[in-house]
Design a protein around this motif. Structure first.
Motif, PDB file in Angstrom:
ATOM      1  N   TRP B  73       0.850  -1.197   0.000  1.00  0.00           N
ATOM      2  CA  TRP B  73       0.000   0.000   0.000  1.00  0.00           C
ATOM      3  C   TRP B  73       0.880   1.238   0.000  1.00  0.00           C
ATOM      4  O   TRP B  73       2.066   1.171   0.310  1.00  0.00           O
ATOM      5  CB  TRP B  73      -0.999   0.001   1.147  1.00  0.00           C
ATOM      6  CG  TRP B  73      -0.449  -0.030   2.548  1.00  0.00           C
ATOM      7  CD1 TRP B  73      -0.034  -1.132   3.222  1.00  0.00           C
ATOM      8  CD2 TRP B  73      -0.308   1.064   3.453  1.00  0.00           C
ATOM      9  NE1 TRP B  73       0.365  -0.807   4.490  1.00  0.00           N
ATOM     10  CE2 TRP B  73       0.209   0.543   4.662  1.00  0.00           C
ATOM     11  CE3 TRP B  73      -0.576   2.436   3.367  1.00  0.00           C
ATOM     12  CZ2 TRP B  73       0.463   1.335   5.778  1.00  0.00           C
ATOM     13  CZ3 TRP B  73      -0.317   3.231   4.476  1.00  0.00           C
ATOM     14  CH2 TRP B  73       0.195   2.675   5.666  1.00  0.00           C
ATOM     15  N   ASN B  85      -3.586   4.436  -0.324  1.00  0.00           N
ATOM     16  CA  ASN B  85      -4.274   3.556  -1.251  1.00  0.00           C
ATOM     17  C   ASN B  85      -3.720   2.145  -1.192  1.00  0.00           C
ATOM     18  O   ASN B  85      -2.520   1.940  -1.041  1.00  0.00           O
ATOM     19  CB  ASN B  85      -4.144   4.097  -2.679  1.00  0.00           C
ATOM     20  CG  ASN B  85      -5.380   3.774  -3.492  1.00  0.00           C
ATOM     21  OD1 ASN B  85      -6.093   2.826  -3.180  1.00  0.00           O
ATOM     22  ND2 ASN B  85      -5.631   4.561  -4.517  1.00  0.00           N
ATOM     23  N   THR B  86      -4.599   1.184  -1.317  1.00  0.00           N
ATOM     24  CA  THR B  86      -4.155  -0.205  -1.423  1.00  0.00           C
ATOM     25  C   THR B  86      -4.192  -0.660  -2.879  1.00  0.00           C
ATOM     26  O   THR B  86      -3.808  -1.759  -3.205  1.00  0.00           O
ATOM     27  CB  THR B  86      -5.064  -1.136  -0.596  1.00  0.00           C
ATOM     28  OG1 THR B  86      -6.414  -0.905  -0.992  1.00  0.00           O
ATOM     29  CG2 THR B  86      -4.919  -0.863   0.880  1.00  0.00           C
ATOM     30  N   ASN B 282      -9.553  -1.724   8.933  1.00  0.00           N
ATOM     31  CA  ASN B 282     -10.264  -0.663   8.221  1.00  0.00           C
ATOM     32  C   ASN B 282      -9.576   0.691   8.361  1.00  0.00           C
ATOM     33  O   ASN B 282     -10.159   1.722   8.091  1.00  0.00           O
ATOM     34  CB  ASN B 282     -11.742  -0.603   8.620  1.00  0.00           C
ATOM     35  CG  ASN B 282     -11.926  -0.311  10.081  1.00  0.00           C
ATOM     36  OD1 ASN B 282     -10.969  -0.386  10.855  1.00  0.00           O
ATOM     37  ND2 ASN B 282     -13.133   0.035  10.478  1.00  0.00           N
ATOM     38  N   PRO B 285      -7.917   1.825   3.150  1.00  0.00           N
ATOM     39  CA  PRO B 285      -9.100   1.701   2.299  1.00  0.00           C
ATOM     40  C   PRO B 285      -9.176   0.295   1.715  1.00  0.00           C
ATOM     41  O   PRO B 285      -8.160  -0.389   1.615  1.00  0.00           O
ATOM     42  CB  PRO B 285      -8.849   2.738   1.201  1.00  0.00           C
ATOM     43  CG  PRO B 285      -7.384   2.972   1.214  1.00  0.00           C
ATOM     44  CD  PRO B 285      -6.912   2.733   2.599  1.00  0.00           C
ATOM     45  N   GLN B 286     -10.381  -0.119   1.359  1.00  0.00           N
ATOM     46  CA  GLN B 286     -10.489  -1.474   0.833  1.00  0.00           C
ATOM     47  C   GLN B 286      -9.913  -1.554  -0.569  1.00  0.00           C
ATOM     48  O   GLN B 286      -9.867  -0.569  -1.299  1.00  0.00           O
ATOM     49  CB  GLN B 286     -11.917  -1.965   0.890  1.00  0.00           C
ATOM     50  CG  GLN B 286     -12.858  -1.309  -0.099  1.00  0.00           C
ATOM     51  CD  GLN B 286     -14.256  -1.873   0.049  1.00  0.00           C
ATOM     52  OE1 GLN B 286     -14.710  -2.128   1.152  1.00  0.00           O
ATOM     53  NE2 GLN B 286     -14.931  -2.068  -1.062  1.00  0.00           N
ATOM     54  N   THR B 611     -20.890   8.882   4.521  1.00  0.00           N
ATOM     55  CA  THR B 611     -19.969   9.999   4.313  1.00  0.00           C
ATOM     56  C   THR B 611     -20.743  11.268   3.988  1.00  0.00           C
ATOM     57  O   THR B 611     -21.824  11.221   3.411  1.00  0.00           O
ATOM     58  CB  THR B 611     -19.030   9.710   3.122  1.00  0.00           C
ATOM     59  OG1 THR B 611     -19.821   9.221   2.044  1.00  0.00           O
ATOM     60  CG2 THR B 611     -17.982   8.688   3.478  1.00  0.00           C
TER      61      THR B 611
END
Lengths: 223, 816
Positions: B73, B85-86, B282, B285-286, B611
């Motif tokens: 990541w 970011n992943t 978590n 981010p996924q 959100t």
């Protein structure tokens, strides 16, 4: 000498007042005696029996049982002493409802860690002797009061005690049943078992060799 | 010798205890049933929840190299903002492999949506484009094919068992051809392998695998080399014994070399995340697969333990409540020579038997309810018949037997024979406190759960009913399933076709539709060197009007004004605020974009309500916007969609109209449609699931507590029968007797409420923090929950009490 009570006092405090349950009790019981304790309700008969049976404590005085000073013994030692030498018979029989006649009689042996084969033999003897072999698999509720008390006595005798303490053993029985039970006590006494019973009944007391009277926790007069 | 004798004696004693315990339990069937049933329900909850939680925690652990596999990541910094970011650049993997010798292997995973032609129809399927090292790193089972060389040529594909069955039925798929379109043209792919479907607890899920060598068909050379465009996940396997922290000092040099003049110290940092942590972390981010919020595991585990404790409390309350009937037995046994520890064993033994019976019943319950449970949590959990499950059950039995048996055993074995044989057993004050404490605890747990049920339910209602700033009613979204250029043409044709039908009230084309958050993320660096990012969608001229989005300033797009197609932009209020625009109408967009702002719309919730509304830009054509942007992020492939608002009418008829119109314009293509309200609801699946579980849990908890209360009241009544008899003789009315018995309990429940309130408030307040839009916790919820508990308790008490109160006092008094 089986046991000797000297200047035994037992009291409870109620508020600032001290109520005496036993007051200056002096008593000697020899082996082979059949003694009756008489007195009105609340005179301290049961309390005295419980003290003798080491189920209850006392506040002052000395108590020697088979030359052992009970008042100085540790709880555990004391328990061993009464397990070994004393059997109890109750007015309300106090059989365990969930156990059969056989199992009720057997229970003290379990707590004494007696071997299985020996247990069987001892219980069988006892059932035989009291003529209740046929009832061994019944539960207490299935017996009459007299029969229940018979089981109660058998249970008290199973561990071969030197002393039987009986608290109003015939209090819940009719006169015929009472008579049978008292005859049984007399036979036992003749065989050498010491018996102390608490009773209201002069009739029952007459089976004994000696009677003491209690009133308000004190020896009243001695015969 | 001595040992064997003691052992024998022990077994004899144990047999004796067992017998007595069994008879005792049978003798009091009602209480036994309550105890066993309560515990069984508790155990069932515990087992089912344990299955779920352990599946959550076992994600990705099935790879034999799981301890050495990491997902890469990155953390990009621009001025004051971090972009974590992943999903990583295509170049990331090869760079790591080339520069870091400790990296033993690397595998990139890119999700693509090829169009598969099958029985002369086009389907969009989902495929993973993976490096050939896929089977070296991961343990996925290749049923047919070669693990060492899974893709002998470029145009080869490995199908999952399910996918193979879908396209080829029961016939062998190996060696067959499949026509697919990845880039611009259709090609034949040879099936070179069949792979077992990915296990459920896996962060990598696939329908088919395609060689990464095909990446050129989708992305230009420039994009493949770019460090500022991210496209897929990158996994690395480190050599034995190497920890990621040992490698971190090497990364800045690597990045300096890779980025050249774009390099700034700390500007682009690379990290490794253990594969086994992906599912529940978590903080990141996924990636390609959804992750779980670990909070839900904790919530569930808490609920499971609470219910179990409520059941244990039941056991203790009943055991102590029932003690008067056991007291005499204890006395007799003591007089006959039982020692206290022997009695403790006996009562613990009883607890153990009850617990074993409950365990068997509980396992039965969980087996029976596994299927409905699976459908609630949306999983395919199976019953594990392995040693660790057996150990879990045994441990559970021991723990429960100990918790529920220990205190009653201590309590019961304490009786003084002189007192109890005289029948003078007065319920001791101490036990009363404990029992009351336990009842309070049970009801506090139940009330707290009821409050949570209500609050969660309110939040979900809020999700459903909140005004989103656009009109979501009667909308069906049809996806073209084509890339944005071909799709746009088809979508426009379809729209024209649709508008001929009277059932269609509006139809509008956009790159993404609603409930497909977060649309497209765009970013650029402004002249102050600050990075700015916002969301973007490309829409047609009537999108804003068709969706009933309110225009605050200026105007919406207009079909009649041709310059709108390329030169106009509509933004939302959040966008205006982000860039601090004053009088935005007529101004050029900030940053590198050339479009002129023609309108500002009121903020509408195009993202889920978790959100707040992000800054949003909309234009009619995306091309020039994409060209000017440094950074483009897309969660999934943009495919033009047609959002159709139907006139109110029959659902099946509506779909038929849409499908027939579709066949007119695209006879060879699959008709893919979704209902907007269903998609919106799907965004709150996790919350809906929690709601269902909490609802059931609070129901069970109150059920167990009520059972316990029922038992307790029965016991209390049997003990106070005489008192009630005397009161009746003295002239007491039934109602006053009910009051007498229930006042105590009502007080306990009030105390329970006072304990439950802050706990429930704290829990719910914490839970609501997850959402940008949330309900307020209302005071009446608390009152409602505790009134509900009191009413349930009073009904339970009254049913029992009325019976006793109505009985003839002569009967109860005569027994003395």
């Amino acid at each position: 000498m089986l046991l000797e009570l000297k200047n035994i006092y037992k009291w409870v405090n109620s508020g600032s007042r001290r109520i005496f349950l036993l007051k200056d009790i002096n008593l000697e019981v020899k082996e082979g005696e059949f003694m009756s304790i008489m007195g009105p309700s609340g005179s301290g008969k049961s309390t005295l029996l419980n003290v003798i049976g080491m189920l209850d404590h006392f506040n002052e005085g000395t108590y020697n049982f088979l030359n052992e000073p009970v008042h100085e013994l540790k709880e555990k030692h004391r328990a061993n002493l009464y397990k070994e030498y004393i059997g109890f018979v109750f007015q309300a029989y106090h059989l365990i409802d969930e156990l059969t006649v056989y199992e009720n009689i057997e229970t003290p042996l379990l707590y004494k860690n007696v071997k299985s084969s020996e247990r069987k033999a001892l219980v069988a003897d006892m059932l035989d002797r009291f003529n209740i072999v046929g009832k061994k698999d019944l539960f207490p509720q299935q017996l009459s009061g007299g029969q229940q008390q018979l089981v109660g006595i058998a249970r008290a005798l199973i561990s071969k005690p030197k002393l039987i303490l009986a608290d109003e053993p015939t209090g819940n029985l009719n006169s015929k049943q009472s008579e049978e039970i008292m005859e049984l006590f007399k036979d036992l006494n003749n065989e050498g078992v010491t018996i102390i019973q608490a009773t209201h009944s002069e009739m029952n007391a007459s089976y004994g060799s000696r009677t003491i009277h209690l009133l308000d926790g004190m020896r009243n007069r001695t015969n | 010798m001595n040992d064997s004798i003691t052992f024998k004696k022990r077994t004899i004693m144990i047999r004796n205890y067992f017998k007595i315990a069994l008879r005792n339990l049978l003798h009091n069937k009602g209480y036994t049933a309550i105890k066993i049933l309560g515990l069984a329900v508790g155990i069932m909850c515990c087992i089912l929840i344990m299955l779920f939680v352990s599946s959550e925690w076992s994600f990705d652990k099935f790879h034999s190299n799981a301890d050495r596999i990491y997902r890469v990541w990155q953390d990009e910094k621009y001025e004051d903002q971090n972009f974590v970011n992943t999903i990583t650049p295509i170049i990331m993997g090869p760079t790591l492999e080339a520069n870091i010798p400790e990296v033993e292997g690397m595998c990139r995973i890119l999700r693509v949506n090829p169009t598969v032609t099958y029985t002369q129809k086009d389907f969009t399927d989902q495929a993973l484009m993976v490096d050939t090292t896929f089977f070296k790193l991961f343990d996925f089972k290749l049923l047919e094919g070669n693990r060492a060389n899974p893709f002998p040529q470029i145009n080869t594909v490995i199908l999952s068992k399910t996918t193979a069955k879908k396209y080829f039925g029961n016939a062998s798929a190996l060696g067959k051809n499949l026509e697919m379109q990845l880039g611009n043209e259709k090609e034949q792919f040879i099936v070179t392998g069949i792979i077992e479907d990915a296990p459920e607890p896996s962060s990598i899920q696939y329908n088919m695998l395609i060689s990464y060598a095909n990446v050129g068909k989708l992305f230009s050379e420039g994009l493949q080399k770019s460090w500022f465009n991210v496209f897929g996940e990158t996994y690395v396997m480190l050599r034995e014994g190497i920890l990621p922290e040992q490698l971190y000092p090497k990364f800045p040099d690597m990045m300096k070399q890779a980025l050249g003049e774009n390099y700034e110290p700390g500007g682009f940092e690379v990290y490794l995340q253990p594969i086994t942590e992906i599912h529940l972390d978590n903080n990141l981010p996924q990636g390609l697969q959804p992750i779980s919020n670990p909070k839900y595991s904790y919530i569930l585990a808490t609920i499971g333990i609470l219910i179990l404790l409520v059941a244990c409390a039941n056991f203790v309350i009943l055991a102590i409540g029932h003690s008067s009937s056991r007291a005499r037995e204890v006395g007799v046994r003591k007089v006959m020579g039982a020692e206290r520890h022997q009695l403790i064993y006996q009562f613990m033994g009883e607890a153990f038997i009850v617990t074993c019976a409950s365990m068997i019943l509980g396992i039965g319950f969980s087996l029976a309810l596994l299927k409905p449970f699976n459908s609630i949590i949306n999983r395919e959990l199976a019953f594990p018949l392995n040693i660790s499950f057996v150990i879990f059950c045994l441990l559970l039995v021991l723990i429960i037997a100990f918790i529920s048996g220990f205190y009653p055993a201590i309590f019961l074995s304490k009786f003084n024979p002189v007192v109890v044989l005289k029948g003078k057993l007065s319920s001791k004050k101490g036990s009363g406190f404990l029992r009351q404490g336990l009842v309070i605890g049970q009801f506090a747990a139940s009330i707290a759960m009821i409050i949570c049920t209500i609050v969660i339910g309110q939040q979900i209602d809020y999700f459903k009913n909140k005004d989103l700033g656009y009109n979501k009613e009667q909308i069906i979204v049809v996806s073209t399933n084509l890339n944005r250029i071909e799709g746009a043409v088809l979508a426009e044709r379809y729209r024209t076709e649709l508008l001929k039908h009277p059932e269609v009230s509006e139809a509008t084309v956009s790159l993404y539709s609603f409930a497909e958050s977060p649309w497209i993320t765009l970013g650029f660096t402004n002249e102050m060197k600050a990075y700015r990012s916002f969301q973007y969608n490309s829409v047609d001229a009537n999108f804003i009007e068709a969706m009933d989005i309110e225009v605050k300033e200026g105007r919406a797009f207009n079909e009649q004004i041709t310059s709108d197609v390329t030169n106009a932009a509509v933004v939302n209020e959040a966008f205006v605020e982000l860039f601090g625009l004053k009088d935005p109408i007529g101004k050029k967009l900030p940053g590198p974009f050339q479009q002129e702002i023609i309108g500002v719309v009121k903020d509408f919730n195009f993202q889920s309500l978790h959100t707040p509304v992000s800054p949003l830009l909309m234009t009619m054509k995306p091309d020039s916007v994409f060209r000017k942007t440094e950074n483009i992020g897309m969660a999934f492939a943009p495919q033009p969609r047609i959002s159709v608002r139907m006139e109110a009418g029959g659902l099946s008829n509506n779909i038929k109209v849409l499908e027939e119109a579709w066949k007119q314009v695209a006879p060879n293509q699959d008709f893919v449609n979704t209902f907007l309200d269903a998609s919106i609801e799907a965004q709150y699946k996790a919350e809906a699931r929690t709601s269902t579980i909490v609802k059931i849990a609070s129901g069970l908890s109150i059920f167990i507590a009520t059972m316990g209360l029922f038992g307790l009241v029965t016991l209390i009544l049997s003990r106070r029968k005489k008192e009630i008899g005397i009161r009746k003789v003295l002239g007491a009315k039934v109602i006053s007797i009910i009051k007498l018995i229930s006042m105590d309990f009502a007080l306990l429940i009030l105390i329970a409420s006072i304990i439950a309130f802050p706990l429930a408030w704290w829990f719910m307040n914490d839970w609501l923090q997850e959402f940008a839009y949330k309900v307020d916790i209302k005071w009446w919820v608390f009152v409602l929950a505790s009134v509900a508990a009191i009413v349930i308790a009073l009904i339970t008490i009254s049913v029992q009490t009325v019976k006793t109160a109505l009985s003839n006092p002569v009967n109860s008094l005569r027994t003395e």
